[in-house]
Scaffold this motif. Structure first.
Motif, PDB file in Angstrom:
ATOM      1  N   ILE A   1      -3.488  10.940   1.054  1.00 21.46           N
ATOM      2  CA  ILE A   1      -2.928  12.127   1.692  1.00 21.46           C
ATOM      3  C   ILE A   1      -1.406  12.036   1.762  1.00 21.46           C
ATOM      4  O   ILE A   1      -0.700  13.009   1.491  1.00 21.46           O
ATOM      5  CB  ILE A   1      -3.539  12.322   3.097  1.00 21.46           C
ATOM      6  CG1 ILE A   1      -5.030  12.648   2.950  1.00 21.46           C
ATOM      7  CG2 ILE A   1      -2.808  13.406   3.873  1.00 21.46           C
ATOM      8  CD1 ILE A   1      -5.807  12.561   4.244  1.00 21.46           C
ATOM      9  N   ALA A   2      -0.888  10.862   2.084  1.00 24.08           N
ATOM     10  CA  ALA A   2       0.560  10.679   2.208  1.00 24.08           C
ATOM     11  C   ALA A   2       1.281  10.946   0.895  1.00 24.08           C
ATOM     12  O   ALA A   2       2.439  11.375   0.888  1.00 24.08           O
ATOM     13  CB  ALA A   2       0.868   9.263   2.697  1.00 24.08           C
TER      14      ALA A   2
ATOM     15  N   THR B   1      -7.038  17.047   8.025  1.00 26.93           N
ATOM     16  CA  THR B   1      -6.479  17.186   6.696  1.00 26.93           C
ATOM     17  C   THR B   1      -7.612  17.141   5.693  1.00 26.93           C
ATOM     18  O   THR B   1      -8.510  16.315   5.797  1.00 26.93           O
ATOM     19  CB  THR B   1      -5.489  16.047   6.394  1.00 26.93           C
ATOM     20  OG1 THR B   1      -4.467  16.076   7.382  1.00 26.93           O
ATOM     21  CG2 THR B   1      -4.868  16.208   5.039  1.00 26.93           C
TER      22      THR B   1
ATOM     23  N   GLY C   1      -8.734   5.833   8.480  1.00 27.33           N
ATOM     24  CA  GLY C   1      -7.428   5.564   7.898  1.00 27.33           C
ATOM     25  C   GLY C   1      -7.427   5.323   6.399  1.00 27.33           C
ATOM     26  O   GLY C   1      -6.370   5.198   5.791  1.00 27.33           O
TER      27      GLY C   1
ATOM     28  N   SER D   1      -5.528   7.888   4.183  1.00 26.99           N
ATOM     29  CA  SER D   1      -4.128   8.165   4.508  1.00 26.99           C
ATOM     30  C   SER D   1      -3.171   7.926   3.344  1.00 26.99           C
ATOM     31  O   SER D   1      -2.208   8.667   3.174  1.00 26.99           O
ATOM     32  CB  SER D   1      -3.693   7.358   5.731  1.00 26.99           C
ATOM     33  OG  SER D   1      -3.789   5.976   5.461  1.00 26.99           O
TER      34      SER D   1
END
Length: 85
Positions: A48-49, A4, A42, A45
């Motif tokens: 990105i989430a 990603t 991580g 994340s």
């Protein structure tokens, strides 16, 4: 494994009470610290989430760290920290 891409674009950073001569050091500190923090496994994340975001409110930034680069690092920590709340 899915790759990603995370792109952070800071269009404007307003720093009241900071001398203009410290601007380059603050910018370098923000960039270097974001790269360091988001390279941890991580760590990206939460950003990105959340998907595409027009604006992200940073978490608390300690007042008056010594030097422009240290202030930039504190700002980056606030940006990443703001995604965790």
């Amino acid at each position: 494994m899915v790759m990603t891409r995370l792109v952070i674009h800071i269009d404007k950073l307003v720093l009241r009470g900071i001398d203009r001569s410290d601007a380059a050091a603050v910018s370098a500190g923000v960039q270097a610290e974001l790269q360091r923090l988001l390279a941890e496994p991580g760590a990206a994340s939460a950003l990105i989430a959340g998907g595409d975001r027009y604006r992200l409110k940073a978490g608390p930034v300690p007042s008056a760290p010594a030097g422009g680069r240290a202030l930039g690092q504190a700002i980056a920590g606030g940006i990443v920290g703001g995604t965790r709340s």
